[in-house]
Design an enzyme around this catalytic site. Structure first.
Site, PDB file in Angstrom:
ATOM      1  N   GLU A  77      -2.637   0.118  11.971  1.00  0.00           N
ATOM      2  CA  GLU A  77      -1.663   0.925  11.223  1.00  0.00           C
ATOM      3  C   GLU A  77      -0.468   1.281  12.090  1.00  0.00           C
ATOM      4  O   GLU A  77       0.676   1.291  11.624  1.00  0.00           O
ATOM      5  CB  GLU A  77      -2.322   2.202  10.680  1.00  0.00           C
ATOM      6  CG  GLU A  77      -3.450   1.967   9.685  1.00  0.00           C
ATOM      7  CD  GLU A  77      -2.964   1.491   8.326  1.00  0.00           C
ATOM      8  OE1 GLU A  77      -1.756   1.314   8.133  1.00  0.00           O
ATOM      9  OE2 GLU A  77      -3.824   1.281   7.447  1.00  0.00           O
ATOM     10  N   ARG A 110       3.170  -0.162  10.843  1.00  0.00           N
ATOM     11  CA  ARG A 110       4.121   0.853  10.354  1.00  0.00           C
ATOM     12  C   ARG A 110       5.125   1.265  11.435  1.00  0.00           C
ATOM     13  O   ARG A 110       6.327   1.301  11.181  1.00  0.00           O
ATOM     14  CB  ARG A 110       3.365   2.091   9.860  1.00  0.00           C
ATOM     15  CG  ARG A 110       2.414   1.767   8.730  1.00  0.00           C
ATOM     16  CD  ARG A 110       1.875   3.010   8.071  1.00  0.00           C
ATOM     17  NE  ARG A 110       0.669   2.698   7.308  1.00  0.00           N
ATOM     18  CZ  ARG A 110       0.269   3.368   6.238  1.00  0.00           C
ATOM     19  NH1 ARG A 110       0.948   4.391   5.808  1.00  0.00           N
ATOM     20  NH2 ARG A 110      -0.840   3.025   5.616  1.00  0.00           N
ATOM     21  N   ASP A 122      -7.251  -9.533   4.011  1.00  0.00           N
ATOM     22  CA  ASP A 122      -5.892  -9.825   3.510  1.00  0.00           C
ATOM     23  C   ASP A 122      -4.821 -10.256   4.510  1.00  0.00           C
ATOM     24  O   ASP A 122      -4.420 -11.416   4.562  1.00  0.00           O
ATOM     25  CB  ASP A 122      -5.389  -8.646   2.653  1.00  0.00           C
ATOM     26  CG  ASP A 122      -5.481  -7.276   3.329  1.00  0.00           C
ATOM     27  OD1 ASP A 122      -5.767  -7.221   4.521  1.00  0.00           O
ATOM     28  OD2 ASP A 122      -5.235  -6.269   2.635  1.00  0.00           O
ATOM     29  N   GLU A 124       1.344  -3.998  -3.526  1.00  0.00           N
ATOM     30  CA  GLU A 124       1.012  -5.429  -3.494  1.00  0.00           C
ATOM     31  C   GLU A 124       1.399  -6.205  -4.749  1.00  0.00           C
ATOM     32  O   GLU A 124       1.810  -7.370  -4.669  1.00  0.00           O
ATOM     33  CB  GLU A 124      -0.488  -5.623  -3.210  1.00  0.00           C
ATOM     34  CG  GLU A 124      -0.909  -5.234  -1.800  1.00  0.00           C
ATOM     35  CD  GLU A 124      -1.037  -3.739  -1.572  1.00  0.00           C
ATOM     36  OE1 GLU A 124      -1.114  -2.989  -2.573  1.00  0.00           O
ATOM     37  OE2 GLU A 124      -1.061  -3.299  -0.411  1.00  0.00           O
TER      38      GLU A 124
HETATM   39  C1  DMJ Z   1       0.061  -1.183   3.593  1.00  0.00           C
HETATM   40  O1  DMJ Z   1      -0.075  -0.326   4.661  1.00  0.00           O
HETATM   41  C2  DMJ Z   1       0.095  -2.616   4.046  1.00  0.00           C
HETATM   42  O2  DMJ Z   1       0.631  -3.400   3.042  1.00  0.00           O
HETATM   43  C3  DMJ Z   1      -1.248  -3.135   4.402  1.00  0.00           C
HETATM   44  O3  DMJ Z   1      -1.229  -4.481   4.761  1.00  0.00           O
HETATM   45  C4  DMJ Z   1      -2.168  -2.956   3.248  1.00  0.00           C
HETATM   46  N1  DMJ Z   1      -2.190  -1.632   2.712  1.00  0.00           N
HETATM   47  C5  DMJ Z   1      -1.012  -0.848   2.620  1.00  0.00           C
HETATM   48  C6  DMJ Z   1      -0.431  -0.677   1.256  1.00  0.00           C
HETATM   49  O4  DMJ Z   1      -1.286  -0.741   0.213  1.00  0.00           O
END
Ligand code: DMJ
Length: 658
Positions: free
Chosen positions: A298, A302, A431, A563
């Site tokens: 994270e 971010r 993912d 998404e």
């Molecule tokens: C985001 O922080 C990013 O897209 C991450 O890869 C997946 N989850 C969240 C948003 O849903």
């Protein structure tokens, strides 16, 4: 004194199996079992049989993994964590014990990427900030500062030295000249007087309508940002109903997650005043000095991603230095025998660890697999190869180990280098690993062919094993669990529609993958369309009676995730089919109706209920991703063109290496 007749045991001093009921002897000598006793025995045997059957078929992990040898290794590798498990931290940054409840992986309001809550955590636009007002036209075909050899702007090739010398003025001049030629229409933004460029293509009504939609998104951004600024400035996120800061997945240290996550969106939307204030805050306050366990994933997507993007867009060195400072603080996570990083680092003490719940302390595929874009770009702009070395070590390790049937399981033990189980997902825990393989190939100007090969192999295996078509013809990626399928698709997995389309070019069958992208987009749109609010649930399922709907209460929430809109964005850019803009507009209307509150935007607890309860959290990714993708859908392709930029998984654009 004679003893009572019924006290023969005492009299003889020997055991006696005579039974008494209320002092009256029950006659012995019965040979047959009573009917009731037979039923009890049958019931016991039946229960025992059911438990054995269930253990074998419904606990595949056990079936696959339990052996004395495996158990011995597991205990040895787990170290003291097994005896002294670390406190688990809730989404508000408090230890779970303080919350007097148990947090589960899929519990409401938990982003699976945020780990324990799951929990749960992507040329520059060289356009100048105008002195008095932001001219959106100057965002055309941006390039990173100092890296430009030449740049094509509206079919004119401009040498890099010219750009560097007179960068902002020149770009603006060129853009504006061209716009005049093209009779580009401009409108005034009513909030600020900023100028927003209108559509250059399509008939006038389409252009007008799209422009209005873009303006609406801009106003949504202002509403989110202004309220964050008013009520939660410097905190990680905003609680828009209670009107104060929200600790978020980054704990109680106020790291200004929303500021860093949103700053490139501010830039792209031309919110100059807000951008400058955010920049100033980052410069003075972003230090990462508190003692808190931070998620490496994270923090990377971010903070490092947001700062790198801000650097690439604005050319401000400060952003680069801050990104490097944070990446350096995460370094202890990589000190494992395999180089596969652990999930969390305490930035003060430098200790690192994995989540206890992650298959017994394993590292997570989507986490260690989503560092490559940021770390390789950081090496590129700092000239320090240490970051690139770290992610190449991960890459090489993953490339060389055996993949069960070509699939990449969600967990890997960073000490032994073995997969921890055989669960595979296009959604939570998997993912962005797949996303980063494809995007690494793109970011390197398609020179990292290993990344592309790994991506193609992984997608082929998932197509073979996990891609399903529902009874009513909807395509979806099911979850693969030790050879069996769970017919569930996460909202998170809806990013894959865009990924399929983006990866079509360069694949063995571009038409097929573009079509697959469109099919996934349709499925995810259905998951929105089949709800009362027209917003999609956290996960939806497929069975005989259910198609693309959540069936479990703890999967019905929507937390402002991007998404589905992200997939609309790629599908719009790559196909130009109007329906993707229209679907995006449906989402805007639903967000306005159900998620907008007086002081920002909130998630909702049940998408199938009109007037749903609200979760009182304005997620930072709403500003970083959801609003950015919406804005870009209603903008021209020349705003962050896909042949020049690659979005990280948090929608932070990084420039493609030329
Ligand atoms: C985001 O922080 C990013 O897209 C991450 O890869 C997946 N989850 C969240 C948003 O849903």
């Amino acid at each position: 004194m004679s003893l009572p007749e019924n006290n023969m045991a005492v009299e003889s001093g020997l055991p006696n199996f005579q039974r008494y009921i209320n002092g009256v002897p029950v006659p012995n000598g019965r040979k047959m079992l009573r009917l009731r006793e037979k039923y009890i025995i049958m019931l016991v045997l039946l229960t025992f049989g059911t438990v054995c059957f269930g253990a074998f078929f419904f606990l595949p992990d056990l079936r696959d993994r339990v052996s004395m040898d495996g158990m011995r290794k597991h205990l040895r590798d787990a170290g003291n964590v097994i005896f002294f498990p670390h406190a688990r931290i809730g989404p508000d940054g408090l230890p779970i014990s303080d919350k007097a409840k148990i947090l589960r992986h899929d519990e409401y309001n938990i982003d699976p990427h945020r780990i324990d809550d799951k929990v749960r955590l992507r040329g520059k636009i060289e356009a100048a900030w105008e002195q008095d007002k932001m001219d959106k036209a100057s965002l055309v075909d941006p390039l990173p500062k100092g890296k430009v050899e030449k740049m094509e702007i509206n079919n004119q090739v401009v040498p890099g030295d010219k750009l560097l010398d007179k960068k902002n003025d020149k770009l603006k001049e060129l853009s504006n000249d061209k716009q005049k030629d093209d009779k580009t229409k401009k409108i005034n933004n009513d909030d600020t007087g900023d100028v927003v460029k209108m559509e250059q293509q399509g008939d006038k009504s389409t252009a007008d309508e799209t422009g209005k939609r873009r303006e609406t998104v801009l106003k949504m951004m202002r509403h989110s940002w202004d309220n964050y600024e008013t009520y939660a400035w410097g905190a990680n996120e905003l609680r828009p109903i209670s009107r104060h800061g929200h600790a978020s997945i980054f704990g109680n240290i106020p790291l200004g997650a929303t500021i860093v996550d949103a700053i490139d969106t501010l830039y792209i939307m031309g919110m100059k005043k807000e951008f400058e204030k955010a920049k100033d805050w980052i410069d003075k306050n972003l230090k990462f000095e508190g003692s808190s366990d931070l998620s490496v994933f994270e923090t990377n997507i971010r903070f490092i991603g947001g700062l790198l993007s801000a650097y690439a867009l604005s050319g401000e060195e400060m952003f680069k230095n801050k990104a490097k400072m944070i990446a350096d603080k995460l370094m202890p996570a990589f000190n494992t025998p395999t180089g596969i990083p652990q999930s969390m680092v305490n930035v003060k003490t430098g200790s690192s660890r994995n989540w206890g719940w992650a298959s017994g302390g394993c590292s997570i595929l989507s986490e260690f697999g989503s560092l490559h874009l940021e770390y390789s770009y950081l090496s590129q702009i700092t000239g320090d190869k240490i970051y690139m070395d770290k992610v190449m070590k991960i890459r090489n390790f993953i490339q060389n180990i055996e993949k069960p049937q070509g699939l990449y399981p969600n967990y890997l033990n960073p000490r032994t280098g073995k997969w921890c189980q055989t669960h595979v997902s296009m959604g939570a825990l998997g993912d962005s690993f797949y996303e980063y393989l494809l995007k690494t190939w793109l970011l390197t100007g398609k020179t990292d062919k290993d990344a592309r090969t790994m991506y193609d192999g992984a997608i082929q295996a998932m197509e073979d094993k996990m891609l399903q078509t529902s009874k009513d013809g909807l395509k979806y990626f099911a979850e693969y669990k030790s050879g069996r399928l769970e017919h569930k698709m996460d909202h998170l997995a809806c990013f894959s529609g865009g990924m399929m389309a983006l990866g079509a070019n360069g694949s063995s069958n571009p038409t097929k993958y573009l079509h697959l992208g469109a099919e996934i987009a349709r499925t995810c749109h259905e998951s929105y369309d089949r709800s009362a609010t027209k917003l999609g649930p956290e996960a939806f399922r497929f069975d005989d009676s259910t198609q693309a709907k959540a069936t479990r209460q703890n999967e019905k929430y929507y937390i402002l995730r991007p998404e589905v809109i992200e997939t609309y964005f790629y599908m719009w850019r790559l196909t130009k089919e109007q329906k993707y803009r229209d679907w995006a507009w449906e989402a805007v209307q639903a967000l306005e109706k159900w998620c907008r509150v007086e002081s920002g935007y909130t998630g909702i607890r049940d998408v199938y209920q009109l007037n749903p309860n609200k979760d009182d959290v304005q997620q930072s990714f709403f500003l970083a991703e959801t609003l950015k993708y919406l804005y870009l859908i209603f903008s021209e392709d020349s705003v962050i063109p896909l042949h020049k930029w690659v979005f990280n998984t948090e929608a932070h654009p990084l420039p493609i290496k030329s």
